[in-house]
Design a protein around this motif. Structure first.
Motif, PDB file in Angstrom:
ATOM      1  N   ILE A  65      39.251  52.292  36.719  1.00 37.43           N
ATOM      2  CA  ILE A  65      38.694  51.506  35.605  1.00 37.43           C
ATOM      3  C   ILE A  65      39.255  50.082  35.625  1.00 37.43           C
ATOM      4  O   ILE A  65      40.466  49.875  35.741  1.00 37.43           O
ATOM      5  N   LEU A  66      38.348  49.125  35.514  1.00 40.92           N
ATOM      6  CA  LEU A  66      38.732  47.712  35.363  1.00 40.92           C
ATOM      7  C   LEU A  66      38.361  47.297  33.944  1.00 40.92           C
ATOM      8  O   LEU A  66      37.211  47.478  33.527  1.00 40.92           O
ATOM      9  N   ILE A  67      39.333  46.760  33.215  1.00 38.30           N
ATOM     10  CA  ILE A  67      39.018  46.161  31.908  1.00 38.30           C
ATOM     11  C   ILE A  67      39.082  44.647  32.071  1.00 38.30           C
ATOM     12  O   ILE A  67      40.106  44.103  32.495  1.00 38.30           O
ATOM     13  N   VAL A  68      37.974  43.996  31.763  1.00 39.07           N
ATOM     14  CA  VAL A  68      37.968  42.528  31.732  1.00 39.07           C
ATOM     15  C   VAL A  68      38.121  42.154  30.264  1.00 39.07           C
ATOM     16  O   VAL A  68      37.241  42.458  29.442  1.00 39.07           O
ATOM     17  N   LEU A  75      43.991  52.202  36.353  1.00 41.07           N
ATOM     18  CA  LEU A  75      43.552  51.111  35.472  1.00 41.07           C
ATOM     19  C   LEU A  75      44.066  49.769  35.965  1.00 41.07           C
ATOM     20  O   LEU A  75      45.248  49.618  36.294  1.00 41.07           O
ATOM     21  N   ILE A  76      43.157  48.800  36.004  1.00 41.08           N
ATOM     22  CA  ILE A  76      43.537  47.400  36.212  1.00 41.08           C
ATOM     23  C   ILE A  76      42.967  46.620  35.037  1.00 41.08           C
ATOM     24  O   ILE A  76      41.821  46.848  34.630  1.00 41.08           O
ATOM     25  N   VAL A  77      43.774  45.713  34.480  1.00 41.00           N
ATOM     26  CA  VAL A  77      43.282  44.851  33.396  1.00 41.00           C
ATOM     27  C   VAL A  77      43.289  43.410  33.886  1.00 41.00           C
ATOM     28  O   VAL A  77      44.318  42.911  34.347  1.00 41.00           O
ATOM     29  N   ASP A  80      37.565  41.737  44.472  1.00 40.94           N
ATOM     30  CA  ASP A  80      38.199  42.959  44.990  1.00 40.94           C
ATOM     31  C   ASP A  80      38.396  43.984  43.880  1.00 40.94           C
ATOM     32  O   ASP A  80      38.157  45.177  44.073  1.00 40.94           O
ATOM     33  N   LYS A  81      38.813  43.513  42.697  1.00 43.56           N
ATOM     34  CA  LYS A  81      39.002  44.437  41.566  1.00 43.56           C
ATOM     35  C   LYS A  81      37.662  45.040  41.160  1.00 43.56           C
ATOM     36  O   LYS A  81      37.562  46.240  40.892  1.00 43.56           O
TER      37      LYS A  81
END
Ligand SMILES: Cc1cc2nc3c(=O)[nH]c(=O)nc-3n(C[C@H](O)[C@H](O)[C@H](O)COP(=O)(O)O)c2cc1C
Length: 236
Positions: A6-9, A37-39, A89-90
């Motif tokens: 999951i990516l949160i922008v 998770l990446i934010v 990339d994300k």
């Protein structure tokens, strides 16, 4: 449960805002239930939203700037600037993207629009006749998590702004569905600053529940590229 990437922008200038609390809840919860998770916290990163020549390390045409032509070239030459490459990339790593933002002027804050303007480049997010369910970002899923200033009343049928669905349509359809995302029903918080502490806590609990059930959350109807192309042929 299937593990998700999951990516949160996240676009809010104040970490102690309700938007900040929503993303903090996600940060606390998602890894504990098996998701990666990446934010991308755009204000914290001092993300530059201006899309121009600086997106590229090499120019296809140094004389006249054509953004989409430059993007097409950079996608094959690998010559996007490093800040863009990192976000691309994300995006490509993720199978699920959550966009967290307050409604500003019935849209998203400029810093987030600038993230999309720059990161959703030709050859990365769209182009080559790939769109809708055949889009380059399929089979990813995306969800808008948004807050508003007023309560729900301005968003009623006869309210000051009118219903939120048409307001979110340009994002849901023109950006997300166009590039191939399956769009999860948005999580909307009307007027968090008008809520009591108890209401805010209950809303954060609802958000955690939504995140726990993300895999089975309802989605907007998928539009198949073939249906659209048949429709265009019939009109011709
Ligand atoms: C530049 C700007 C524009 C705004 N435009 C709207 C708007 O069009 N509709 C609305 O309901 N609220 C609008 N607001 C209010 C924000 O949506 C509201 O303060 C925010 O969603 C509350 O969440 P927060 O506590 O996390 O900041 C605007 C706020 C700002 C600063």
């Amino acid at each position: 449960m299937t593990a998700m990437r999951i990516l949160i922008v996240h676009a809010h200038p104040e970490p102690r805002s309700f938007n900040g609390a929503l993303t903090d809840s996600a940060r606390a919860l998602l890894p504990t239930i098996g998701h990666e998770l990446i934010v991308s916290d755009l204000y914290a990163m001092e993300w530059d939203p201006v899309s121009d020549r600086r997106n590229f390390t090499i120019r296809a045409d140094p004389e006249r700037y054509d953004q989409q032509a430059e993007e097409r070239f950079a996608a094959s030459a690998g010559s996007f600037s490093s800040d863009l490459r990192a976000e691309m990339d994300k995006l490509l790593w993720a199978d699920t993207v959550i966009f967290q933002f307050p409604i500003w002027w019935l849209g998203m804050p400029a810093i987030m629009k600038g993230w999309i303007d720059r990161v959703f480049a030709v050859g990365v997010a769209y182009g080559g006749g790939k769109w809708l369910d055949q889009g380059r970002l399929a089979p990813r899923r995306a969800m808008l998590s948004v807050t508003t200033g007023g309560g729900a009343a301005p968003y009623a049928d006869v309210g000051l702004y009118g219903p939120i669905d048409p307001i979110l349509y340009p994002i849901h359809h023109g950006i997300l569905r166009f590039t191939g995302f399956q769009v999860i029903e948005p999580f909307i918080v009307y007027g968090p600053s008008r809520m009591t502490e108890l209401q805010r806590a209950a809303t954060l609990a609802q958000y955690r529940l939504r995140l726990m059930n993300l895999a089975s959350a309802p989605t907007l109807p998928v539009i198949h590229a073939a249906d659209y192309e048949n429709f265009v042929r019939r009109q011709a």
